[in-house]
Design an enzyme around this catalytic site. Structure first.
Site, PDB file in Angstrom:
ATOM      1  N   ASP A   1      15.807 -60.701  32.923  1.00  0.00           N
ATOM      2  CA  ASP A   1      15.971 -60.867  34.517  1.00  0.00           C
ATOM      3  C   ASP A   1      17.272 -60.561  34.813  1.00  0.00           C
ATOM      4  O   ASP A   1      17.858 -61.519  35.765  1.00  0.00           O
ATOM      5  CB  ASP A   1      15.518 -62.239  34.822  1.00  0.00           C
ATOM      6  CG  ASP A   1      14.000 -62.638  34.210  1.00  0.00           C
ATOM      7  OD1 ASP A   1      13.222 -61.700  33.996  1.00  0.00           O
ATOM      8  OD2 ASP A   1      13.576 -63.763  34.175  1.00  0.00           O
TER       9      ASP A   1
ATOM     10  N   ASP B   1      19.830 -63.775  33.744  1.00  0.00           N
ATOM     11  CA  ASP B   1      20.062 -63.970  35.473  1.00  0.00           C
ATOM     12  C   ASP B   1      21.676 -63.562  35.589  1.00  0.00           C
ATOM     13  O   ASP B   1      22.375 -63.739  36.470  1.00  0.00           O
ATOM     14  CB  ASP B   1      19.995 -65.092  35.640  1.00  0.00           C
ATOM     15  CG  ASP B   1      18.578 -65.751  35.529  1.00  0.00           C
ATOM     16  OD1 ASP B   1      17.769 -64.828  35.282  1.00  0.00           O
ATOM     17  OD2 ASP B   1      18.229 -66.863  35.429  1.00  0.00           O
TER      18      ASP B   1
END
EC number: 3.1.1.11
Length: 330
Positions: free
Chosen positions: A182, A161
């Site tokens: 991600d 992230d």
């Protein structure tokens, strides 16, 4: 007289060719850790910006490693942060576990512009080439939540992230984004142009595949999506180009160099098996050792040329011409 005219002509030509060198800076402060500026931390400079600011406010940050968390509040738009270079000016912190609380840099304001600086979350990030042994958890380097924001030659460093491209219209130009899982996520309506996407798969262990994007478009009428134009995808290990964070996830790679770090399957439906028709994932005009689409997931859409051109154009994010109105040029 002839020489005088030539000099005037050259001066006019230089002004026409180099508009980025003569930007007006109505408000400007300097951040310097050595004490030779107006402030020693970036946050203190941001704190000095008036609430509901309506003029571009330049914060020039000298070279150095700044160990601090930075937040631009919603009521402080029109802030421009300019560093001395991605490799020279670095902001680093190590919050983790909570996605919302972990960002090293967060902007909630519209009209944020950043140039020549790196934001890093060091919690999982490798140091001096060595694998980081901290348990892998969400650890955000940057959260972008305002509209009409742009990032020029900015670095984003993390593992999971890294860049939370949350909401609003955003333009990223010649940025470097590093991560493994991600590491570009959110519901932003964004163009990434001439950016470097570096997969750090070595942090995941042997045989573990990562994910570059986790785009969060929630319904068919949402305008958001991630568009990568003329980008380089490289690094170590393997990674999918993206997985579906929300049911109408949309990601396009256009005219980009995809190396063999890209997993042949390309895309993953994640929690939306059986709803793949709602997802918009596409590659158009890509090249490189990882660009062969013969083994891609069979459900991936084949967009028409006109649909691709609509998405892979500045107009996708530029309603109202805000990009041209920015105080910094490419």
């Amino acid at each position: 007289m002839g020489t005088h005219r030539i000099i005037l002509g050259l001066a006019a030509l230089c002004c026409f060719c180099l508009p980025h060198l003569i930007e007006a800076k109505p408000f400007e402060v300097i951040v310097d850790q050595s004490g030779h500026g107006n402030f020693t931390t970036i946050q203190k400079a941001i704190d000095s910006v008036p609430i509901n600011n309506t003029h571009w406010f330049f914060i020039n940050v000298k070279a150095g490693l700044y160990r601090e968390k930075i937040t631009i509040p919603q009521k402080k738009p029109f802030i421009v942060i300019v560093g001395a270079g991605k490799r020279s000016t670095r902001v680093e912190w190590d919050d983790h576990a909570s996605l919302a609380q972990s960002p090293t840099f967060a902007t909630l304001a519209d009209n944020t512009v950043v140039k020549k600086i790196t934001f890093a979350n060091s919690y999982n990030f490798p140091s001096n080439g060595k694998i980081n042994k901290n348990p892998r958890v969400p650890a955000v380097a940057a959260f972008i939540g305002g509209d009409k924001s742009a990032f020029y030659s900015v670095g984003f460093a993390g593992i999971q992230d890294t860049l939370w491209d949350s909401d609003g219209r955003h333009y990223f130009h010649r940025c470097t984004i590093q991560g493994a899982v991600d590491f570009i996520l959110g519901s932003g309506q964004s163009i990434y142009q001439s950016c470097v996407i570096q997969v750090l798969g070595g942090q995941l262990g042997p045989g573990v595949t990562g994910y570059i994007t986790a785009q969060g478009r929630t319904n068919a009428n949402d305008a958001n999506g991630f568009v990568f134009i003329n980008c380089l995808v490289h690094g170590f290990g393997k990674a999918y180009l993206g997985r579906a964070w929300r049911p109408y996830s949309r990601v396009i790679f256009y005219n980009s160099n995809l190396t063999d770090v890209v997993d042949p399957l390309g895309w993953w439906e994640w929690n939306y098996q059986g709803y793949e028709k709602q997802l918009t994932y596409a590659e158009h005009g890509c090249f490189g050792s990882g660009s062969n689409t013969s083994r891609r997931a069979k459900w991936v859409k084949k967009l028409s040329a006109s649909a691709v051109q609509h998405l892979a154009d500045l107009s996708f994010i530029n309603r109202g011409g805000w990009v041209e109105d920015l105080p910094i040029r490419v």
